[in-house]
Write an enzyme that holds these catalytic residues in place. Structure first.
Site, PDB file in Angstrom:
ATOM      1  N   SER A 190       0.849  -1.180   0.000  1.00  0.00           N
ATOM      2  CA  SER A 190       0.000   0.000   0.000  1.00  0.00           C
ATOM      3  C   SER A 190       0.888   1.235   0.000  1.00  0.00           C
ATOM      4  O   SER A 190       1.991   1.218   0.555  1.00  0.00           O
ATOM      5  CB  SER A 190      -0.887   0.005   1.245  1.00  0.00           C
ATOM      6  N   SER A 191       0.402   2.297  -0.609  1.00  0.00           N
ATOM      7  CA  SER A 191       1.214   3.516  -0.658  1.00  0.00           C
ATOM      8  C   SER A 191       1.376   4.158   0.711  1.00  0.00           C
ATOM      9  O   SER A 191       2.197   5.068   0.880  1.00  0.00           O
ATOM     10  CB  SER A 191       0.594   4.526  -1.635  1.00  0.00           C
ATOM     11  N   CYS A 192       0.627   3.678   1.720  1.00  0.00           N
ATOM     12  CA  CYS A 192       0.780   4.243   3.070  1.00  0.00           C
ATOM     13  C   CYS A 192       2.088   3.802   3.726  1.00  0.00           C
ATOM     14  O   CYS A 192       2.414   4.249   4.819  1.00  0.00           O
ATOM     15  CB  CYS A 192      -0.396   3.871   3.955  1.00  0.00           C
ATOM     16  N   TYR A 245      -0.663  -0.559  10.194  1.00  0.00           N
ATOM     17  CA  TYR A 245      -0.890  -1.225   8.909  1.00  0.00           C
ATOM     18  C   TYR A 245       0.329  -1.074   8.002  1.00  0.00           C
ATOM     19  O   TYR A 245       0.759  -2.025   7.335  1.00  0.00           O
ATOM     20  CB  TYR A 245      -2.124  -0.630   8.234  1.00  0.00           C
ATOM     21  N   LYS A 249       2.817  -3.957   6.179  1.00  0.00           N
ATOM     22  CA  LYS A 249       3.087  -4.041   4.743  1.00  0.00           C
ATOM     23  C   LYS A 249       4.585  -3.909   4.437  1.00  0.00           C
ATOM     24  O   LYS A 249       5.109  -4.563   3.537  1.00  0.00           O
ATOM     25  CB  LYS A 249       2.290  -2.970   3.995  1.00  0.00           C
ATOM     26  N   HIS A 279     -12.507   3.174   2.729  1.00  0.00           N
ATOM     27  CA  HIS A 279     -11.605   4.243   2.334  1.00  0.00           C
ATOM     28  C   HIS A 279     -12.428   5.421   1.815  1.00  0.00           C
ATOM     29  O   HIS A 279     -13.643   5.323   1.647  1.00  0.00           O
ATOM     30  CB  HIS A 279     -10.623   3.752   1.276  1.00  0.00           C
TER      31      HIS A 279
END
Length: 336
Positions: free
Chosen positions: A130-132, A159, A163, A202
């Protein structure tokens, strides 16, 4: 893969002998999380592309947090290809409210699947992050090498850490066992089979539900979180699935690959687009006491585009398709 990749204490160099190419359409292809937003899109594109043995298991059939059950499944099915699209996901509220679950569940799922896949020597595995994972104040657009260079956004750090662990796990398997596995980092995704829950979704699906319900009820005001000035990049899940198959057949490298459109919009603009598509004509207000999250999150997609892939679905087209799907499936969408 030879034994010199799998045995002994010596860490081997990263995979250098593997050349990507067209995947065997008759091989067993396991899509972990095949009913979710990304997994269902990947399953659709694989079947449309001629894959004849795509395997998916629901969480009731196979709890990916159960290590022995996952190991038994891999030993029995021996998939040649795997896409790791299973994860516990959610928006700002869910991530900030349940950090333990987002960390623990995701780490368990990843470790169990990746270890079981390694034991049966899965040839090609694509791990989706994920880009987070990137620092909150990373330079925009965010390059892959920004990983681990700064502090994370506090609302989803648990989270993100899970990842990041998955990315490092894939890189470690490449070094120690010589398996040509890869990772991809999608930007904000949306589309069919998304989660439209008011508390767990989201931002884009949450906005679709909120504005559609306002239209249905005749409400004259919709209130959204934050200032609306945060900028986000959105990619339709069908584009994401297309990129995944492309990467499996055209990319091999230890560096994870950003997947996105290369353009972003303010949340206000996204809200206006959704309001227009659903037919909402009332007022939109912004609750500035609520958090915006990361100020901007735009991915540098030059590595992906350099491999020959670019997104095809515009935001307006994607929202139109998603709204149509949401309304068609309003009785069965994930909404709790």
């Amino acid at each position: 893969m030879g034994d010199h990749h799998r045995r002994g204490a010596v860490v081997v160099e990263d995979v250098a002998h593997f050349t990507p190419g067209e995947l065997d359409r008759d091989a067993v292809f396991y899509v972990a999380g095949h009913r979710g937003l990304v997994g269902s899109a990947i399953t659709r594109i694989l079947q449309a592309s001629g894959f004849t043995n795509v395997v998916g298991m629901t969480s009731s059939q196979l709890d990916l947090r159960n290590r022995e059950a996952v190991r038994e499944f891999f030993q029995r099915m021996k998939p040649r290809y795997v896409v790791m699209a299973a994860a516990k996901v959610g928006g700002i509220l869910a991530n900030s409210s349940y950090p333990v679950e987002f960390l623990s569940d995701n780490v368990q799922i990843q470790v169990n699947v990746l270890d079981a896949a390694r034991e049966v020597e899965v040839e090609r595995l694509l791990f989706l992050g994920s880009s987070c994972i990137y620092p909150k104040y990373a330079e925009q657009p965010i390059r892959e090498d920004a990983l681990l260079t700064g502090r994370l956004e506090s609302t989803n750090d648990a989270y993100a850490i899970a990842k990041i662990a998955g990315i490092i796990h894939v890189q470690a398997v490449r070094r120690e066992y010589g398996l040509p596995w890869i990772s991809a980092m999608p930007t904000n995704l949306y589309g069919p089979n998304d989660n439209f829950s008011p508390l767990g979704s989201h931002v884009l699906p949450a906005l679709i539900r909120r504005y559609d319900e306002a239209v249905q009820s005749g409400a004259q005001t919709v209130t959204n979180w934050g200032t609306g000035l945060a900028r986000r990049e959105f990619l339709h899940s069908d584009d994401m699935a297309d990129a995944c198959l492309h990467l499996l057949e055209h990319y091999d490298g230890a560096t994870h690959v950003n997947v996105g459109t290369g353009t972003d919009s303010t949340i206000r603009d996204v809200a206006d687009t959704i309001a227009s598509v659903v037919g909402y004509r009332g007022l939109t207000e912004w609750d500035t006491s609520k958090p915006d999250g990361t100020p901007q999150k735009l991915l540098d997609v030059s590595r992906l585009e350099g491999s020959g892939w670019a997104s095809k679905i515009s935001l307006t087209e994607g929202v139109e398709r998603t709204v149509a799907w949401y309304r068609e499936h309003s009785g069965s969408v994930r909404s709790a």
